[in-house]
Design a protein around this motif. Structure first.
Motif, PDB file in Angstrom:
ATOM      1  N   ASN A 206     -19.094  93.293   7.342  1.00  0.00           N
ATOM      2  CA  ASN A 206     -19.276  94.074   6.126  1.00  0.00           C
ATOM      3  C   ASN A 206     -18.850  93.219   4.945  1.00  0.00           C
ATOM      4  O   ASN A 206     -18.075  92.263   5.093  1.00  0.00           O
ATOM      5  CB  ASN A 206     -18.434  95.359   6.183  1.00  0.00           C
ATOM      6  N   ILE A 207     -19.358  93.545   3.769  1.00  0.00           N
ATOM      7  CA  ILE A 207     -18.992  92.847   2.538  1.00  0.00           C
ATOM      8  C   ILE A 207     -18.549  93.897   1.527  1.00  0.00           C
ATOM      9  O   ILE A 207     -19.278  94.857   1.262  1.00  0.00           O
ATOM     10  CB  ILE A 207     -20.166  92.026   1.982  1.00  0.00           C
ATOM     11  N   PRO A 231     -18.992  98.986  -0.817  1.00  0.00           N
ATOM     12  CA  PRO A 231     -19.214  98.246   0.428  1.00  0.00           C
ATOM     13  C   PRO A 231     -20.694  98.091   0.761  1.00  0.00           C
ATOM     14  O   PRO A 231     -21.515  98.952   0.419  1.00  0.00           O
ATOM     15  CB  PRO A 231     -18.510  99.106   1.481  1.00  0.00           C
ATOM     16  N   LYS A 232     -21.021  96.998   1.411  1.00  0.00           N
ATOM     17  CA  LYS A 232     -22.396  96.787   1.879  1.00  0.00           C
ATOM     18  C   LYS A 232     -22.787  97.881   2.869  1.00  0.00           C
ATOM     19  O   LYS A 232     -23.875  98.456   2.778  1.00  0.00           O
ATOM     20  CB  LYS A 232     -22.510  95.399   2.525  1.00  0.00           C
ATOM     21  N   PHE A 233     -21.888  98.150   3.820  1.00  0.00           N
ATOM     22  CA  PHE A 233     -22.048  99.266   4.741  1.00  0.00           C
ATOM     23  C   PHE A 233     -20.962 100.289   4.450  1.00  0.00           C
ATOM     24  O   PHE A 233     -19.787  99.927   4.301  1.00  0.00           O
ATOM     25  CB  PHE A 233     -21.942  98.809   6.200  1.00  0.00           C
ATOM     26  N   GLY A 242     -20.837 102.790   8.813  1.00  0.00           N
ATOM     27  CA  GLY A 242     -21.894 103.778   8.777  1.00  0.00           C
ATOM     28  C   GLY A 242     -23.179 103.203   8.217  1.00  0.00           C
ATOM     29  O   GLY A 242     -23.554 102.064   8.511  1.00  0.00           O
ATOM     30  N   ALA A 243     -23.842 103.973   7.376  1.00  0.00           N
ATOM     31  CA  ALA A 243     -25.156 103.610   6.861  1.00  0.00           C
ATOM     32  C   ALA A 243     -25.074 102.440   5.881  1.00  0.00           C
ATOM     33  O   ALA A 243     -24.033 102.198   5.249  1.00  0.00           O
ATOM     34  CB  ALA A 243     -25.780 104.822   6.176  1.00  0.00           C
ATOM     35  N   ARG A 244     -26.178 101.740   5.733  1.00  0.00           N
ATOM     36  CA  ARG A 244     -26.293 100.662   4.752  1.00  0.00           C
ATOM     37  C   ARG A 244     -26.323 101.265   3.350  1.00  0.00           C
ATOM     38  O   ARG A 244     -27.092 102.183   3.062  1.00  0.00           O
ATOM     39  CB  ARG A 244     -27.564  99.851   5.019  1.00  0.00           C
TER      40      ARG A 244
END
Length: 591
Positions: A206-207, A231-233, A242-244
């Motif tokens: 994650n980013i 967050p990216k995710f 979780g979701a993008r």
């Protein structure tokens, strides 16, 4: 092909004999005995030379590729990043509460230099994460810290900082990215950010983007800006992913250097984010990250030049060209090595004296940060605030210059890509630009930092210089250092007086000289560092060291800096005292 060897002896000299870390009252410093610091730095050096440096040219050659919305890093980067994580290198000075090792920032800086010299582009992935970690650690809620910091300390998740937009860089008051509040306390972030280092990649799960945006009710300019965690995710309540989030990579910037780092255009299309710190106070929270980053970029300035210098020394010793003017020094060969020639020696001494002085200044700056954080020392905080634009601006200007000088040693071969010297030059160039271009650093120094708290911090700096010189009264061996430092300090004070006398009635008179002042002060800072290093070298020699050659080389290098570099202060003062008229004489249409 290039090579890199960590300058362990120079680092140990600074830690143990100049800064005398174990004698410091800063909590944690008493643990930094010579055996411990040597073990840490030696292991970092192995990682740098065996894992990171071999990937430096690979990253430069391959760059990063955008595929199906995800960025792919160069061959070998994934394995190297896994090795960095496994070795605990991403967590050195982080809070033990979140999985960090709790070492002083000084050790993080020393190790950071080693990794930057070996592979600057690669080290940026974890370096930017550290900055984002620091911002969340300083300004986040307990829940935010618990959610993000453990994963960021381990670099299972990485971090970024998102400031710049296509129409605004330094003038962040113009940014257009919007944050719309939602009923659940989150915000929807919409806008575009550019030049985002490590903006996307395949190294982490994650980013965590830290994004500046304007929320309703904040007003115009920077006062209306808030900082958000995006967050990216999305992260679920149990910490799983979780979701993008609707944040996507528009493109990877095609850059002059640092090709191994993914510098991205990021598009936020109603991405879910959470406020970090106080609403409409985002600049304060972001500057926690920015100030740390500026010290780190100042470190990059000399660390990349260190890698270039080491390769230039090797070449100067091996390459046979011409004969020494005083008689052949390689009579059995067709020519003498380059290093016998005075102008080559001048160039190498320029590089060596700057690099060792800049390392000392950066380490001292890191110790001031530790003193502030661990002892709540306000004076240390004020002093490092004054020094930050100098460390960032002066060291990156000179670092680039030294990388060019190292390339020049190779002549035409330095311009050929297979030698690897052009990468040092191209990589070093960005350090003068990002985290606040150097012209902005100079303006900040003259326009804000000199007058901060009534000028208390610059006066404290002058007092430090005066005390250092006075401590060596009567020692003739120190005269080449103290005499030159006294003169340079007086020239810096004269420049400050010119600003005081002329700046209020004509601000351009001060700001026209800001770049010169930043360099003048940079030379004074390195002069102070060389004075301290010279004294430490003399103490070692007087004590009967078994490595006299090392300390004699320190003294000779320091004397070179004082004799050949510090006189630049007079030139900078002369320029400053011309005021604004020569700079502002032409109307815009005359250009």
């Amino acid at each position: 092909m290039t090579r890199y060897t960590a300058p362990l002896k120079d680092m140990q000299f600074l830690l143990q004999e100049v800064l005398k870390v174990t004698q410091s009252d800063v909590p944690g410093y008493s643990d930094l005995d010579a055996g411990f610091t040597a073990a840490v730095l030696e292991e970092a050096g192995k990682v740098a030379s065996e894992v990171l440096e071999p990937l430096n040219a690979v990253g430069d050659r391959e760059g990063c590729v955008l595929e199906n919305g995800t960025v792919r890093t160069p061959e070998g980067f994934k394995a190297a990043f896994a090795a960095m994580k496994e070795g605990g290198w991403t967590a050195l000075d982080c809070d033990p509460e979140y999985g960090g090792q709790g070492l002083p920032y000084l050790m993080q800086s020393a190790v950071g230099e080693i990794f930057v010299s070996a592979n600057m582009a690669f080290n940026m992935y974890q370096g930017l994460t550290h900055g984002a970690y620091s911002a969340i650690h300083a300004h986040g809620t307990a829940e935010q810290k618990a959610t993000y910091l453990p994963k960021m300390v381990s670099c299972d998740w990485t971090g970024t900082m998102n400031l710049t937009e296509p129409h605004c860089g330094t003038d962040l008051g113009l940014l257009r990215t919007r944050a719309e509040p939602q009923a659940d306390g989150s915000y929807l972030i919409t806008g575009q950010k550019i030049f985002i280092s490590a903006g996307d990649h395949d190294l982490a799960e994650n980013i965590i983007h830290l994004v500046l945006a304007k929320a309703p009710g904040g007003g115009e300019g920077t006062k209306g800006i808030s900082l958000f965690i995006v967050p990216k995710f999305l992260v679920k309540a149990d910490g799983s992913l979780g979701a993008r989030n609707p944040v996507s990579v528009g493109k990877i910037e095609d850059k002059m250097g640092i090709h191994g780092n993914a510098t991205c255009v990021l598009n936020y299309d109603g991405a879910k984010g959470w406020l970090l710190g106080d609403l409409h106070k985002g600049m304060r929270a972001m500057f926690t990250m920015m100030n740390e980053a500026r010290i780190g970029v100042g470190l990059q300035g000399y660390a990349v030049a260190e890698g270039a210098y080491q390769n230039a020394v090797d070449y100067a010793k091996d390459r046979l060209q011409g004969r020494a003017v005083t008689g052949s020094e390689n009579p059995s060969g067709p020519a003498d090595p380059l290093i016998v020639h005075p102008d080559i020696r001048r160039s190498l001494m320029d590089q060596k004296s700057f690099l060792e002085g800049a390392r000392a200044l950066t380490f001292w700056g890191a110790s001031l940060i530790d003193r502030h954080h661990r002892l709540q020392d306000a004076a240390a905080d004020g002093l490092i605030g004054l020094l930050t634009p100098v460390i960032k601006g002066f060291q990156t200007d000179k670092g680039f210059e030294m990388a060019v000088q190292a390339q020049q040693i190779f002549g035409g071969h330095g311009y050929i890509e297979e030698q690897g010297m052009s990468q040092f030059v191209r990589d070093a160039r960005i350090a003068m630009i990002y985290e606040g271009a150097n012209g902005v650093q100079a303006l900040d120094l003259v326009g804000r930092k000199l007058a901060a708290d009534g000028g208390r911090h610059v006066m404290a700096f002058f007092d430090l210089v005066k005390a250092e010189c006075k401590a060596h009264d009567g020692d003739a061996r120190m005269a080449p250092f103290t005499d030159a430092l006294k003169l340079a300090s007086k020239q810096m004070q004269a420049a400050g007086m010119f600003f005081m006398q002329n700046g209020m009635k004509n601000p351009n008179a001060a700001l026209s000289g800001s770049n010169d002042f930043m360099h003048l002060m940079g030379h004074v800072c390195l002069g102070l560092m060389w004075t301290r290093m010279a004294k430490a070298a003399l103490v070692a020699l007087d004590g009967g060291t078994t490595d006299a050659a090392f300390y004699e080389a320190k003294l000779a290098t320091g004397r070179y800096y004082m004799a050949r570099q510090l006189p630049a202060c007079a030139m900078h003062l002369a320029r400053i005292e011309t005021g604004a008229d020569p700079v502002m004489a032409l109307p815009p249409e005359a250009f």
